[in-house]
Write a protein that holds these residues in place. Structure first.
Motif, short mmCIF file in Angstrom:
data_model
loop_
_atom_site.label_atom_id
_atom_site.label_comp_id
_atom_site.label_asym_id
_atom_site.label_seq_id
_atom_site.Cartn_x
_atom_site.Cartn_y
_atom_site.Cartn_z
N MET B 1 22.17 93.64 43.07
CA MET B 1 21.14 94.03 42.10
C MET B 1 20.60 92.78 41.40
SD MET B 1 20.82 97.04 39.42
CE MET B 1 22.41 97.70 39.64
N ARG B 2 19.31 92.72 41.31
CA ARG B 2 18.70 91.50 40.76
C ARG B 2 18.14 91.71 39.34
NH1 ARG B 2 16.35 91.12 46.47
NH2 ARG B 2 17.72 89.61 47.47
N ILE B 3 18.53 92.84 38.73
CA ILE B 3 18.08 93.07 37.35
C ILE B 3 18.47 91.91 36.46
CG2 ILE B 3 18.43 94.54 35.31
CD1 ILE B 3 16.79 96.02 37.29
N GLY B 4 19.69 91.38 36.71
CA GLY B 4 20.19 90.27 35.89
C GLY B 4 19.27 89.06 35.93
N LEU B 7 16.46 89.74 33.62
CA LEU B 7 16.91 89.62 32.23
C LEU B 7 17.04 88.16 31.81
CD1 LEU B 7 19.60 92.44 31.99
CD2 LEU B 7 17.55 92.23 30.57
N ALA B 56 22.28 92.80 28.15
CA ALA B 56 22.63 91.97 29.30
C ALA B 56 24.07 92.18 29.80
CB ALA B 56 22.38 90.50 28.98
N ARG B 58 25.81 94.62 30.24
CA ARG B 58 25.91 95.74 31.17
C ARG B 58 25.65 95.30 32.61
NH1 ARG B 58 22.62 101.14 29.80
NH2 ARG B 58 23.63 100.70 27.82
N TYR B 59 24.88 94.24 32.75
CA TYR B 59 24.56 93.76 34.10
C TYR B 59 25.29 92.47 34.43
CZ TYR B 59 21.16 97.40 33.83
OH TYR B 59 20.58 98.64 33.70
N THR B 61 25.26 89.65 33.09
CA THR B 61 24.35 88.51 33.15
C THR B 61 24.80 87.39 32.22
OG1 THR B 61 22.59 90.06 33.57
CG2 THR B 61 21.94 87.83 32.97
N ILE B 118 16.38 102.21 38.72
CA ILE B 118 17.81 102.50 38.58
C ILE B 118 18.05 103.57 37.52
CG2 ILE B 118 18.57 100.21 39.36
CD1 ILE B 118 19.00 99.50 36.41
N ASP B 120 17.94 103.62 34.30
CA ASP B 120 18.75 103.24 33.13
C ASP B 120 17.89 103.48 31.87
OD1 ASP B 120 19.94 101.96 30.99
OD2 ASP B 120 20.76 100.33 32.22
N LEU B 123 17.88 100.71 29.19
CA LEU B 123 17.09 99.54 29.58
C LEU B 123 15.60 99.88 29.50
CD1 LEU B 123 17.15 96.63 30.57
CD2 LEU B 123 17.18 97.48 32.92
#
Lengths: 817, 155
Positions: B1-4, B7, B56, B58-59, B61, B118, B120, B123
């Protein structure tokens, strides 16, 4: 027969009345000593020009001189009543120090000259700058005290003939936020409500509006309701113990600069307790969802902390508003000159939309004016709007205006919002405005941070023209001074806060060579040889009547439609409210009675601005958000003031008015009764703060900010602790500091900060951080502040403010005490 | 997952935005509207940074990086003569703020899209609070530029 001292009893005797009844008449009269009503040669119709209430009156003339005034009992605005400024202010017309000849600066000094010489210099400089730089070199800063015909002419010259974007009025200081808030919520300027709503309301909310001092006659109307059966209940939001606060069911004295947090909490409570007219909101508004989301973050407890108020009081206020059946709200400088001015004023409109409180008797909003003819600067486009409430960002409106004036649309600047007063001063400071023509206002006392303003106006590179009736602090800095005729010496119309138009006729000749503002502007236009598209002289009009006819044509079809009015009708009928056209021949008491607004993208006056950043919105954005032209609920977050108290400057300074003076006392300082009632500047300090600083009533104190200092005697009163109040009227023309080396420590604006609301561009006079120092022991005299009003002392030993025997009047109308 | 990644980029760009807004505020002390509004908007950026820092973890990051990130275009001259001319510098600063603001708004757009896919809701709520402000900030820079540029260009 009861007698009245209008200085000691500014609101006069009571004429109680009940809800829905007609406000009884009470005709007030004041004539010069030794003159009786039977001696008066002529009574000439007019209205007051020393506040925005627009009290209708007749000017008494004897042997070619003004000898007094009498209220007009039949007029809808005041039903005959007059306030102290109305009763006494006219005496300034006779003052021996009136300007009677033009002056020009020679060898550093102002010397008398003739009109040809003075106007020749103005024209020569205008032409040279137009050749060298173009229209952007010329700026105009006008008043809230001229007549409609004069503003129209000035707007036509500046926007049409010259093509400069730099035209504004001092209404920027008093009413810009009212206009901006009305445009933000309803799409167009124009007061939704009417003074007549006081007759019907069951709850009246006054937000930062000390009506008792700013509009004494309107406050008399409220007092008469309070004295009658089934009186309304009042909500007052004001950090000072005003007469309004004294009569209120709920008084909130929030920390200065926190109005948005308070209003958000009130709306939070209205929504939480289900006090929302959902049918009205659904049918007539956009934006409700966002408002719910934003106000959800402002429970009373949070606002209580920000505002420094008990949460319970905020709940009581919300319950009072939520329980109202006929809610009237009024707003003035406590909101307009404070942090987040427009954002806060808009929240008051929101409350009315949420509760469906618009367009019926008693349900109205009065976003008030401070200056008497502020409404006309807005309508005519002399204050940063375009003539006839036109939208600078709408090309069709520009074409329409150009057609009405018979000019090429390209001549009317509309590349950006018209330049506001503070930005005009900034351009003058930086040197890109090199010609500034100031009419009937006194920025050297009234604008913020006076040292900076004085330096700007005194710049050698700036050619300064000042047109006024006296040698003001501003005129002293001019290159050319033009002597103007004033109220009573010229004919024209003007419009008060609730859209009531009055005709004011010439009663006497102006002194010496003084000329009307209309004549001066038209003379300039002719000397400049301005022409319309057909080569005719522009403006095409030549006197008050032809100017009014031109206004009727250019306002027709716009919200401020005057096409159904004539001088004759106004002369016979008295005040009439616009719009007045074929459809509404008798005028219009309330706007939006059918829940329809002037907000369609094609007709709105403005696409709005962001309520925090002030960024203008574009047409597409407006169209997407409000395609059908409904009213707009606008939510906004609280943003703290830009300058707050700190260790070095622990107090917040708020400035404001006193009942007895107007603007910078140019006229009221020359009326003996008004001068005696409030002769000197003062500093209000709370009892707790006075105790801590060792200050007693009457002690000389010094108030200092990062920008300057004011020295005055202290009035220990009931103001919110941590807050100081200084009245803003006092300048230097009647002090030793009038000479160049004198110390400048009397004007409140020595202290204020150069900061303005990003949305309305109104300067913020109510957030400066200051410190207080006792300078020495008093000599036993109390401070010169009036005892009759918000400046009342806590110490009962101060002698009451009263008129001398020569101010005792015998009202000839009814009424009991 | 590239959400981080998104962020982290937002954390950097909002931090840089706050620094740049304060720098512009300080550079134009005689222009009250620029000075005051830029500071108010810098406070928005700091709030957004706190929002990102709140969500952050949560991911997983890592938000460490330079303490005072510099805007990537810092130091670039925008208009000839801006070094010696405060007016030209003001135009250049507003142009830079508009472009930086546009970048940050796009970053929020991206994160919002990620939050949707996702599902969320926390988010998504963060992006719904911060994205509109990032757009308003950009519009402010453009509005100021349009308001002050005509006089600067002829004066």
């Amino acid at each position: 027969m009861p007698s009245r001292d209008p200085i000691a009893e500014p609101w006069g005797s009571r004429t109680p009345y009940g809800p829905g009844r007609r406000w009884p008449a009470r005709v007030d009269l004041h004539l010069a000593e030794g003159v009786g009503p039977e001696d008066v040669d002529r009574w000439v119709p007019s209205a007051s020009i020393l506040h925005s209430n627009g009290d209708a009156l007749d000017i008494a003339v004897k042997d070619g001189r003004i000898v007094g005034v009498r209220g007009r009992g039949e007029d809808r605005v005041n039903r005959g009543r007059l306030g102290p400024k109305d009763l006494y202010g006219w005496q300034a017309n006779h003052s021996p120090d009136r300007l009677t000849r033009p002056l020009v600066r020679r060898g550093g000094k102002l010397v008398e000259t003739d009109w040809d010489t003075a106007m020749g210099l103005v024209v020569e400089r205008s032409r040279r700058l137009l050749d060298e730089q173009g229209a952007s070199a010329l700026g105009f800063y006008t008043s809230g005290q001229l007549f409609l015909e004069e503003y129209l002419t000035l707007a036509a010259i500046a926007h049409g003939a010259i093509g400069t974007n730099h035209l504004d009025g001092n209404t920027r200081l008093c009413t810009a936020t009212a206009a901006t808030a009305l445009k933000a919520s309803f799409g167009c300027d124009g007061q939704p409500g009417s003074y007549g709503d006081i007759d019907h309301a069951d709850v009246i909310a006054l937000y930062g509006h000390n009506m008792a001092e700013t509009q004494t006659v309107l406050w008399s109307r409220v007092l008469d309701r309070l004295a009658g059966p089934n009186p309304p209940r009042l909500l007052c939001v004001d950090p000072r113990p005003t007469p309004v606060a004294a009569h209120s069911a709920v008084h909130l004295a929030p920390r200065p600069g926190t109005n948005v947090a308070l209003m958000n909490a009130i709306q939070h409570e209205l929504i939480r307790t289900g006090r929302v007219d959902h049918a009205y909101v659904r049918d007539h508004t956009v934006g409700y969802g966002e408002l719910v989301r934003v106000t959800d973050d402002y429970p009373p407890e949070r606002a209580a902390e920000i505002c420094g108020l008990p949460a319970e009081r905020i709940r009581e206020a919300a319950a009072l508003l939520g329980g109202a059946e006929r809610l009237l709200s009024t707003v003035l400088q406590g909101f307009y000159q404070s942090n987040q001015a427009t954002a806060a004023a808009v929240q008051v409109n929101n409350v009315h939309l949420l509760r469906g409180m618009l367009g019926r008797p008693g349900a109205g909003v009065l976003q008030m004016n401070g200056q008497p003819t502020a409404q006309n600067t807005r309508e005519c486009g002399a204050d940063g709007d375009l003539t006839g409430f036109r939208n600078w960002n709408n090309d069709a409106h520009i074409s329409d205006l150009a057609a009405a004036w018979n000019l090429d649309p390209m001549r009317i600047p509309h590349y950006a919002p018209p330049t506001h007063a503070m930005q005009i001063m900034r351009y003058a400071e930086k040197g890109s405005i090199r010609f500034l023509w100031i009419s009937a206002t006194n920025p050297a006392v009234s604008l913020p941070e006076l040292r900076r303003i004085r330096e700007t106006l005194a710049r050698r590179e700036l050619f300064l023209v000042v047109q006024d009736v006296f040698m003001t602090e501003t005129a002293e800095l001019a290159d050319v001074v033009l002597p103007a005729a004033t109220w009573g010496e010229k004919t024209g119309t003007f419009t008060n806060s609730d859209r009531t138009v009055h005709l004011s006729e010439k009663a006497v000749e102006p002194p010496g060579e003084a000329r009307t503002d209309l004549d001066i502007f038209l003379d300039y236009a002719r000397r400049m040889n301005f022409r319309d598209a057909d080569g005719r002289p522009f403006p095409q009009w030549h006197d008050p009547v032809s100017a009014f006819e031109a206004w009727k044509r250019v306002s027709a079809g716009r919200p401020c439609d005057y096409s159904g009015l004539t001088y004759d009708r106004l002369r016979d009928t008295g005040g009439i409210q616009w719009p007045c056209d074929a459809e509404h021949p008798d005028g219009t008491e309330r706007l939006y009675t059918d829940g329809r607004f002037w907000a369609r993208p094609e007709e709105c006056e403005s696409y709005g601005r962001d309520l925090v950043t002030g960024a203008p919105k574009e047409e597409a954005e407006y169209r997407a958000a409000n395609p059908e032209g409904l009213a707009m609920l606008k939510a906004v977050e609280y943003v703290p003031p830009h300058e707050g108290p700190d260790g070095e400057y622990p107090f917040t300074l708020i400035t404001g008015r006193t009942l007895y003076h107007f603007h910078t006392r140019t006229k009221t300082g020359r009326a003996p009764e008004l001068r005696r009632a409030a002769p000197e500047v003062w500093v209000e300090v709370s009892a707790a703060d006075a105790l801590e600083a060792g200050v007693h009533e009457g002690d000389p104190v010094e108030v200092r900010s990062r920008r300057g200092v004011v020295r005055a005697r202290a009035r220990v009163g009931g103001i919110r602790p941590g807050v100081l109040f200084v009245p803003f009227h006092y300048g230097y023309w009647d002090t030793d500091a009038a000479d160049p080396d004198g110390e400048r420590d009397r004007a409140a604006n020595e202290l204020s900060a150069t900061d303005w609301d990003p949305v309305s561009k109104q300067p913020l006079f109510k957030t400066a951080a200051v410190r207080l120092r006792r300078v020495g022991a008093g000599d036993g005299r109390p401070s010169p502040a009036p005892t009759t009003t918000a400046s009342a002392p806590l110490d009962a030993e101060v002698a009451a403010t009263r008129g001398r025997p020569d101010t005792l009047e015998e009202p000839d109308g009814g009424g009991t005490r | 997952m590239r959400i981080g990644v998104a962020l982290r980029e937002l954390h950097r760009s909002e931090s840089a935005m706050a620094v740049e807004l304060l720098r512009v505020a300080d550079r134009h002390p005689e222009e009250p509207e620029i000075r005051h509004v830029a500071r108010d908007l810098a406070e928005w950026s700091r709030e957004h940074v706190r929002e990102i820092e709140g969500i952050a973890p949560r991911y997983g990051t890592d938000l460490s990086g330079p303490e005072h990130p510099e805007p990537s275009e810092e130091g670039e001259r925008e208009l000839p003569g801006e070094d010696s001319d405060a007016d030209l510098a003001l135009l250049a600063d507003l142009k830079r703020l508009y472009r930086l603001g546009g970048g940050v708004a796009l970053d929020w757009d991206l994160l919002g899209q990620g939050a949707q896919i996702i599902a969320d809701s926390d988010l998504l709520a963060v992006t719904e609070r911060c994205h509109p402000r990032s757009v308003r900030r950009m519009h402010w820079a453009r509005g100021m530029l349009k308001a002050v540029s005509p006089q600067i260009l002829v004066g």
